[in-house]
Design a protein around this motif. Structure first.
Motif, PDB file in Angstrom:
ATOM      1  N   MET A  95       0.792  -1.205   0.061  1.00 47.19           N
ATOM      2  CA  MET A  95       0.031  -0.031  -0.157  1.00 47.19           C
ATOM      3  C   MET A  95       0.847   1.151   0.160  1.00 47.19           C
ATOM      4  SD  MET A  95      -2.628   1.490   2.842  1.00 47.19           S
ATOM      5  CE  MET A  95      -1.323   1.856   3.863  1.00 47.19           C
ATOM      6  N   TYR A  96       1.891   1.243   0.966  1.00 47.95           N
ATOM      7  CA  TYR A  96       2.624   2.545   1.072  1.00 47.95           C
ATOM      8  C   TYR A  96       3.429   2.717  -0.207  1.00 47.95           C
ATOM      9  CZ  TYR A  96       1.792   4.099   5.744  1.00 47.95           C
ATOM     10  OH  TYR A  96       1.056   4.385   6.907  1.00 47.95           O
ATOM     11  N   ALA A  97       4.119   1.686  -0.532  1.00 48.80           N
ATOM     12  CA  ALA A  97       4.959   1.758  -2.257  1.00 48.80           C
ATOM     13  C   ALA A  97       3.990   2.191  -3.202  1.00 48.80           C
ATOM     14  CB  ALA A  97       5.557   0.380  -2.512  1.00 48.80           C
ATOM     15  N   CYS A  98       2.936   1.716  -3.368  1.00 50.77           N
ATOM     16  CA  CYS A  98       1.799   2.173  -4.384  1.00 50.77           C
ATOM     17  C   CYS A  98       1.608   3.600  -4.231  1.00 50.77           C
ATOM     18  CB  CYS A  98       0.664   1.236  -4.629  1.00 50.77           C
ATOM     19  SG  CYS A  98       0.777  -0.300  -5.128  1.00 50.77           S
ATOM     20  N   LEU A  99       1.297   4.002  -2.900  1.00 51.35           N
ATOM     21  CA  LEU A  99       1.149   5.359  -2.293  1.00 51.35           C
ATOM     22  C   LEU A  99       2.073   6.265  -2.780  1.00 51.35           C
ATOM     23  CD1 LEU A  99      -1.283   7.322  -1.206  1.00 51.35           C
ATOM     24  CD2 LEU A  99      -0.147   6.879   0.977  1.00 51.35           C
ATOM     25  N   VAL A 100       3.349   5.853  -2.414  1.00 48.32           N
ATOM     26  CA  VAL A 100       4.265   6.651  -2.619  1.00 48.32           C
ATOM     27  C   VAL A 100       4.574   6.960  -4.129  1.00 48.32           C
ATOM     28  CG1 VAL A 100       6.854   6.581  -2.483  1.00 48.32           C
ATOM     29  CG2 VAL A 100       5.625   6.232  -0.383  1.00 48.32           C
ATOM     30  N   PHE A 101       4.484   6.019  -4.884  1.00 45.90           N
ATOM     31  CA  PHE A 101       4.795   6.448  -6.256  1.00 45.90           C
ATOM     32  C   PHE A 101       3.659   7.041  -7.136  1.00 45.90           C
ATOM     33  CE2 PHE A 101       7.153   2.143  -6.369  1.00 45.90           C
ATOM     34  CZ  PHE A 101       8.358   2.841  -6.673  1.00 45.90           C
ATOM     35  N   SER A 102       2.326   7.004  -6.366  1.00 43.95           N
ATOM     36  CA  SER A 102       1.349   7.985  -6.826  1.00 43.95           C
ATOM     37  C   SER A 102       1.678   9.411  -6.293  1.00 43.95           C
ATOM     38  CB  SER A 102      -0.025   7.469  -6.361  1.00 43.95           C
ATOM     39  OG  SER A 102      -0.177   6.304  -6.644  1.00 43.95           O
ATOM     40  N   LEU A 103       2.261   9.465  -5.198  1.00 43.51           N
ATOM     41  CA  LEU A 103       2.492  10.867  -4.753  1.00 43.51           C
ATOM     42  C   LEU A 103       3.635  11.561  -5.304  1.00 43.51           C
ATOM     43  CD1 LEU A 103       1.903  10.431  -0.878  1.00 43.51           C
ATOM     44  CD2 LEU A 103       0.368  11.522  -2.302  1.00 43.51           C
ATOM     45  N   ALA A 104       4.499  10.603  -5.781  1.00 39.85           N
ATOM     46  CA  ALA A 104       5.595  11.191  -6.436  1.00 39.85           C
ATOM     47  C   ALA A 104       5.275  11.748  -7.755  1.00 39.85           C
ATOM     48  CB  ALA A 104       6.610   9.996  -6.877  1.00 39.85           C
ATOM     49  N   GLU A 105       4.269  11.151  -8.469  1.00 37.82           N
ATOM     50  CA  GLU A 105       3.673  12.030  -9.499  1.00 37.82           C
ATOM     51  C   GLU A 105       2.999  13.124  -9.261  1.00 37.82           C
ATOM     52  OE1 GLU A 105       1.889   9.509 -12.812  1.00 37.82           O
ATOM     53  OE2 GLU A 105      -0.161  10.896 -12.409  1.00 37.82           O
ATOM     54  N   LEU A 106       2.401  13.166  -8.234  1.00 34.09           N
ATOM     55  CA  LEU A 106       1.573  14.329  -7.900  1.00 34.09           C
ATOM     56  C   LEU A 106       2.096  15.459  -7.284  1.00 34.09           C
ATOM     57  CD1 LEU A 106      -1.399  12.557  -5.920  1.00 34.09           C
ATOM     58  CD2 LEU A 106      -1.607  13.582  -8.398  1.00 34.09           C
ATOM     59  N   SER A 107       3.275  15.140  -6.703  1.00 33.86           N
ATOM     60  CA  SER A 107       4.150  16.222  -6.074  1.00 33.86           C
ATOM     61  C   SER A 107       5.097  16.800  -7.200  1.00 33.86           C
ATOM     62  CB  SER A 107       5.125  15.680  -5.125  1.00 33.86           C
ATOM     63  OG  SER A 107       5.977  14.628  -5.620  1.00 33.86           O
ATOM     64  N   ALA A 108       5.241  16.095  -8.140  1.00 36.73           N
ATOM     65  CA  ALA A 108       5.915  16.894  -9.441  1.00 36.73           C
ATOM     66  C   ALA A 108       5.014  17.412 -10.188  1.00 36.73           C
ATOM     67  CB  ALA A 108       6.517  15.638 -10.394  1.00 36.73           C
ATOM     68  N   ILE A 109       3.617  17.337 -10.297  1.00 33.89           N
ATOM     69  CA  ILE A 109       2.651  18.153 -10.875  1.00 33.89           C
ATOM     70  C   ILE A 109       2.558  19.634 -10.074  1.00 33.89           C
ATOM     71  CG2 ILE A 109       0.161  18.414 -11.310  1.00 33.89           C
ATOM     72  CD1 ILE A 109       0.507  15.243 -12.118  1.00 33.89           C
ATOM     73  N   LEU A 110       2.418  19.288  -8.725  1.00 36.66           N
ATOM     74  CA  LEU A 110       1.996  20.620  -7.870  1.00 36.66           C
ATOM     75  C   LEU A 110       2.917  20.388  -6.706  1.00 36.66           C
ATOM     76  CD1 LEU A 110       0.222  22.695  -6.933  1.00 36.66           C
ATOM     77  CD2 LEU A 110      -1.229  21.022  -5.994  1.00 36.66           C
ATOM     78  N   PRO A 111       3.969  20.945  -6.759  1.00 34.52           N
ATOM     79  CA  PRO A 111       5.111  21.059  -5.662  1.00 34.52           C
ATOM     80  C   PRO A 111       4.944  22.451  -4.907  1.00 34.52           C
ATOM     81  CG  PRO A 111       6.018  21.946  -7.611  1.00 34.52           C
ATOM     82  CD  PRO A 111       4.566  21.635  -8.201  1.00 34.52           C
ATOM     83  N   THR A 112       3.820  22.089  -3.952  1.00 32.64           N
ATOM     84  CA  THR A 112       3.760  23.212  -3.089  1.00 32.64           C
ATOM     85  C   THR A 112       3.601  22.596  -1.541  1.00 32.64           C
ATOM     86  OG1 THR A 112       1.199  23.158  -2.851  1.00 32.64           O
ATOM     87  CG2 THR A 112       2.319  24.200  -4.668  1.00 32.64           C
ATOM     88  N   ALA A 113       3.487  23.422  -0.384  1.00 34.43           N
ATOM     89  CA  ALA A 113       3.731  23.038   0.875  1.00 34.43           C
ATOM     90  C   ALA A 113       2.064  22.315   1.148  1.00 34.43           C
ATOM     91  CB  ALA A 113       3.381  24.293   1.740  1.00 34.43           C
ATOM     92  N   GLY A 114       1.349  22.219   0.233  1.00 27.93           N
ATOM     93  CA  GLY A 114      -0.061  21.782   0.569  1.00 27.93           C
ATOM     94  C   GLY A 114       0.020  20.239   0.742  1.00 27.93           C
ATOM     95  N   GLY A 115       0.843  19.664  -0.261  1.00 24.39           N
ATOM     96  CA  GLY A 115       0.964  18.207  -0.103  1.00 24.39           C
ATOM     97  C   GLY A 115      -0.272  17.599  -0.444  1.00 24.39           C
ATOM     98  N   GLY A 116      -0.798  16.835   0.316  1.00 23.90           N
ATOM     99  CA  GLY A 116      -2.042  15.925   0.147  1.00 23.90           C
ATOM    100  C   GLY A 116      -3.188  16.792   0.087  1.00 23.90           C
ATOM    101  N   TYR A 117      -3.327  17.780   0.680  1.00 24.32           N
ATOM    102  CA  TYR A 117      -4.402  18.640   0.479  1.00 24.32           C
ATOM    103  C   TYR A 117      -4.443  19.265  -0.994  1.00 24.32           C
ATOM    104  CZ  TYR A 117      -5.180  23.802  -0.210  1.00 24.32           C
ATOM    105  OH  TYR A 117      -5.439  25.111  -0.450  1.00 24.32           O
TER     106      TYR A 117
END
Length: 505
Positions: A95-117
């Motif tokens: 679960m965490y590995a899949c989540l981390v890879f998903s967040l890696a894509e999202l954080s490259a799209i929107l690199p702000t302090a908001g993170g998950g929000y």
């Protein structure tokens, strides 16, 4: 807003931004950029950019989690036995590995302090953003409070300065480590990296010593519950034990998802964030594997199942302390400090982003001359200290934190799924391996883990729901009508709405 300092900043109600079919609000979308009021508002809410490269970010990812290797995970042995916890840890690792890879894509799209929000705000609208951000805050405010109690227990057990586990120790933790954060983010992350390196080295040294006494016979020495469906020597509590052990399997990884919260303070976040997330996850998976097998194999699952310091018990059992067990005991304190310190950082950045965008009172996002969100550090710290001193129940607070974490995981994974489906042409400097299959796996496992929290501690789950209800009432009746259009996460979402409007026109 009631703070009286930002009344001129353009605001926008929740139903006038993405999801309602309208264009961008004031200060949003294409155009010459934010006005004078917007620029002044954001100038007073600026973090220090370029303070963290991929190494410091990787250290931050490991620091969030490393205390979980020293204690906590072993309680899952009492829920599922060795086999049940092993399967639960494997599934939670997936679960965490899949989540981390998903967040890696999202954080490259929107690199702000908001993170998950910020991710959920773009994909799921204002309600999704608030629900995700609130769940993350529950995790990152409750977890440090619980860890402060554990630090107090370690200080007392080690006989440091003759102190007992009481409010002066908890207060010292918050004052000292929040003080370092106020000093500056670069200094804070370097401190975190050093303490984390000590804790990781200790885990590796522990494993070397424990594996010299490894005995496979001790892995399945927990008595079997004959009435449990599917029970056996490896699954003494049956198949349901695997599910009940989910929250404890999470302790080997809980918190690594917080790395994107450092995006605004990172060097080249588009490249460094995916790299740091991937390396952090690989390090944590290795530490989980060797710690789990070394501790249970050296002394037996039954011996460490209820221990407050399972690694020390694994090394010395009921015998006299050894030089190695003493070292690991001190290193356990270092691991707790590393996680405590980094979780304070994560909570302050999530609060900063929600406050800057108006979801929470705006004064909470004001930054100091050293670009630290001082109220975002001090107020959660005061809440954490009050909880630690007033409750004294670290296990319950951690269970509340886990409940909040699982909600945020499901919503962040869902955000990846929605953006892949709704905006396939969105520029993605990094793409998640496996695409929606990866984030879909994370989503299903996160929901399973959420249900499992009710199996372990339903009172903690209902406490978290109560906090959620209060937060939702505040958002429903007040803050959703006063969102700050110029905040990066809001501006990014509004730009998407404007582009969608143009396409429909």
């Amino acid at each position: 807003m009631s703070d009286g300092t930002d009344s001129r900043v353009p605001t926008t109600p929740a139903d006038s931004v993405p999801g309602a079919g309208q264009g961008p609000g004031p200060g949003q979308g294409p155009g010459p950029g934010p006005g004078t009021e917007d620029a002044d508002y954001l100038r007073r809410r600026t973090l220090r950019r370029g303070s963290a490269g991929w190494l410091l970010l990787t250290g931050l990812g490991v620091a969030y989690v490393v205390s979980g290797d020293f204690s906590g995970w072993n309680l899952g042995l009492a829920e599922g036995g060795f086999g049940g916890l092993a399967v639960a840890t494997l599934l939670m690792g997936v679960m965490y590995a899949c989540l981390v890879f998903s967040l890696a894509e999202l954080s490259a799209i929107l690199p702000t302090a908001g993170g998950g929000y910020g991710f959920a705000r773009r994909a799921l609208g204002t309600w999704g953003g608030f629900l995700t951000g609130t769940a993350i805050l529950i995790e990152y405010i409750l977890a440090p409070a619980a860890i402060a109690l554990f630090i107090g227990d370690y200080v007392e057990s080690l006989g440091l300065f003759g102190l007992t586990s009481d409010w002066p120790v908890y207060l010292a933790c918050f004052v000292i480590f929040i003080g370092i954060h106020l000093w500056g983010v670069g200094e804070a992350l370097r401190f975190s990296l050093v303490v984390t390196a000590v804790a990781v080295a200790a885990l590796l040294i522990f494993a070397v010593g424990a594996f010299t006494e490894f005995d496979t016979g001790g892995l399945n020495d927990i008595p079997v519950d004959e009435d449990a469906f599917g029970s056996g020597s490896w699954l003494p509590f049956g198949l349901l034990g695997i599910w009940s052990a989910f929250p404890f399997g999470m302790w080997f990884f809980l918190g690594v998802e917080g790395v994107p919260l450092a995006a605004e303070e990172a060097k080249d976040p588009v490249r460094s964030m995916p790299k740091a997330l991937s390396i952090s996850m690989a390090v944590l998976a290795l530490l989980a594997l060797i710690t789990f097998f070394a501790a249970t194999g050296a002394r037996g699952s039954a011996a460490v199942a209820d221990a407050g310091n399972p690694l020390v018990v694994a090394l010395q059992g009921d015998g006299e302390p050894t030089a190695l067990s003493r070292f690991v005991n001190y290193a356990g304190l270092a691991g707790l400090v590393a996680s405590f310190f980094s979780l304070i950082y994560a909570g302050s950045r999530q609060l900063f982003a929600l406050s800057r965008a108006g979801y929470l009172p705006r004064f909470l996002s004001l930054t100091s001359r050293r670009k630290a969100p001082y109220l975002g550090l001090l107020i959660p710290g005061a809440i954490g200290f009050a909880l630690a001193a007033g409750s004294g129940d670290g296990g319950r607070m951690l269970n509340v934190a886990v409940f909040g974490a699982t909600i945020s995981y499901a919503l962040m994974a869902l955000s990846h799924l929605v953006l892949r489906r709704r905006e396939p042409g969105l520029p993605r400097p990094y793409r998640t391996p496996g695409g929606t299959l990866t984030s879909g796996t994370a989503f299903v496992l996160a929901l399973s883990a959420l249900v499992a929290t009710f199996l372990v501690d339903k009172d903690a789950a209902f406490i978290a729901l109560g906090v959620y209800a209060v937060a939702l009432a505040y958002f429903t009746f007040y803050s959703r009508h006063r969102l700050v259009a110029a905040a990066p996460e809001e501006e990014f979402a509004a730009l998407a709405a404007a582009e969608a409007e143009l396409e429909r026109g």
